[in-house]
Design an enzyme around this catalytic site. Structure first.
Site, PDB file in Angstrom:
ATOM      1  N   PRO A  81     -54.980   1.679   9.271  1.00 13.56           N
ATOM      2  CA  PRO A  81     -54.095   1.933  10.383  1.00 13.56           C
ATOM      3  C   PRO A  81     -54.579   3.051  11.288  1.00 13.56           C
ATOM      4  O   PRO A  81     -54.764   4.177  10.856  1.00 13.56           O
ATOM      5  CB  PRO A  81     -52.784   2.344   9.714  1.00 13.56           C
ATOM      6  CG  PRO A  81     -53.049   2.348   8.254  1.00 13.56           C
ATOM      7  CD  PRO A  81     -54.511   2.353   8.067  1.00 13.56           C
ATOM      8  N   GLU A  82     -54.748   2.721  12.532  1.00 12.99           N
ATOM      9  CA  GLU A  82     -54.833   3.732  13.570  1.00 12.99           C
ATOM     10  C   GLU A  82     -53.486   3.696  14.287  1.00 12.99           C
ATOM     11  O   GLU A  82     -52.544   3.054  13.819  1.00 12.99           O
ATOM     12  CB  GLU A  82     -56.010   3.452  14.507  1.00 12.99           C
ATOM     13  CG  GLU A  82     -57.361   3.534  13.785  1.00 12.99           C
ATOM     14  CD  GLU A  82     -58.546   3.443  14.721  1.00 12.99           C
ATOM     15  OE1 GLU A  82     -58.419   3.875  15.875  1.00 12.99           O
ATOM     16  OE2 GLU A  82     -59.588   2.929  14.302  1.00 12.99           O
TER      17      GLU A  82
END
Length: 294
Positions: free
Chosen positions: A2-3
């Site tokens: 996840p960014e």
DNA sequence: ATTTGACCCTGCATGC
DNA sequence: TGCATGCAGGGTCAAA
């Protein structure tokens, strides 16, 4: 995994299913995350009601208040007599690390491997945390969220006004480090990880190896615009699914099809046809086009 | 002060 | 088929 776009996609996906719900049960199958789950985690959460979800950088913020009290600081009548702890107001600080995901499930759905935590709600739904590498964590904050040392030093949100080319230019003066790790520094701007840093630099035509302190204001303005553009587009597409990222409702993200450079080394540049190169910057793989990026 | 490297952990692809 | 190796979306800390 996840960014920022993936965390935002998660927040939007789970919010309708968790906001306003009361937590009636908490199951911790594996509490040894990067930060160990606090000993009193279950006691603090059970009996709490969930407020509006927020996000800061790659952190998901879940506000909690006691479900049975209508007045702040009030006490449940039978709590003392029963010897049950009354939950107090606070905020869950949840980070998904490299491989974490949160999704909505129903009571009775059997947990799979690496499904470490369930928050079970009063409507039979539950929030399930899955994280093979256990680089993520969840912590409970009693006080002000912004005072937490993990949040206090963070730079501006990339989709907010304080983030612009002028800021990148000002903070980079005298810095010899490569621009890509500079852009991934959370004190400069938050939420830009390895995927979107590479993509933004491609869109801006900047060589990721270039010294951060030797880039003009004009080019940083292009870079800031590219960061905003790529993050906004990724959010619209539901994030990037490389291996197993799923939104809060189990959907994969579709931004992978739009990636120009990340993970494409050895393949042809979509713009000039040249072969994309791979270098290592700040111990992170960095793909770029030597023709299009200077 | 800035920058680099090790480390946390599991799964997967690759090559022998 | 098995085994060793390297790499992966992130962040923190110590040391150079």
């Amino acid at each position: 995994m996840p960014e920022l776009p993936e965390v935002e996609t998660t927040r939007r996906g789970i919010a309708p299913h968790v906001e306003g719900r009361e937590i009636v049960e908490v199951i911790v199958r594996q509490g040894r995350l990067r930060v160990p789950v606090p000993d009193d985690f279950v006691d603090r959460l059970v009996g709490s009601r969930i407020g509006p979800l927020a996000r800061r950088a790659k952190y998901l913020l879940i506000p909690l208040r006691p479900a049975e009290t209508d007045t702040p600081g009030g006490r449940r009548e039978d709590a003392g007599a029963a010897g049950v702890e009354v939950p107090s107001s606070g905020t869950l600080l949840w980070h998904l690390g490299m491989s974490g995901s949160l999704r909505i499930a129903r009571l009775g759905e059997l947990p799979k491997k690496h499904d470490h935590i369930d928050l079970v709600f009063d409507d039979g739904g539950l929030l399930r945390y899955h994280d093979p590498r256990r680089f993520g964590f969840v912590d409970w904050l009693a006080g002000g969220v912004e005072q937490d040392p993990r949040l206090a030093r963070l730079g501006p949100e990339p989709l907010s006004d304080p983030f612009d080319g002028e800021r990148l230019y000002r903070l980079s003066r005298g810095r010899r480090m490569a621009v890509k790790p500079f852009l991934m520094d959370n004190e400069v701007v938050v939420g830009v990880g390895n995927i979107y840093a590479a993509e933004a630099l491609f869109l801006a035509g900047i060589d990721p190896r270039r010294a951060a302190g030797r880039i003009s204001l004009e080019r940083y303005e292009r870079l800031a615009a590219a960061v905003r553009e790529v993050l906004a587009a990724a959010i619209t597409q539901g994030g990037t699914t490389l291996r197993d990222f799923v939104s809060g409702t189990g959907e994969p993200g579709y931004f992978k099809q739009r990636l120009n450079v990340y993970g494409r080394h050895g393949q042809a540049c979509r713009r000039c046809g040249g072969e994309l190169r791979l270098v290592t910057l700040g111990q992170r793989a960095s793909v770029f086009c030597i023709e299009c990026q200077h």
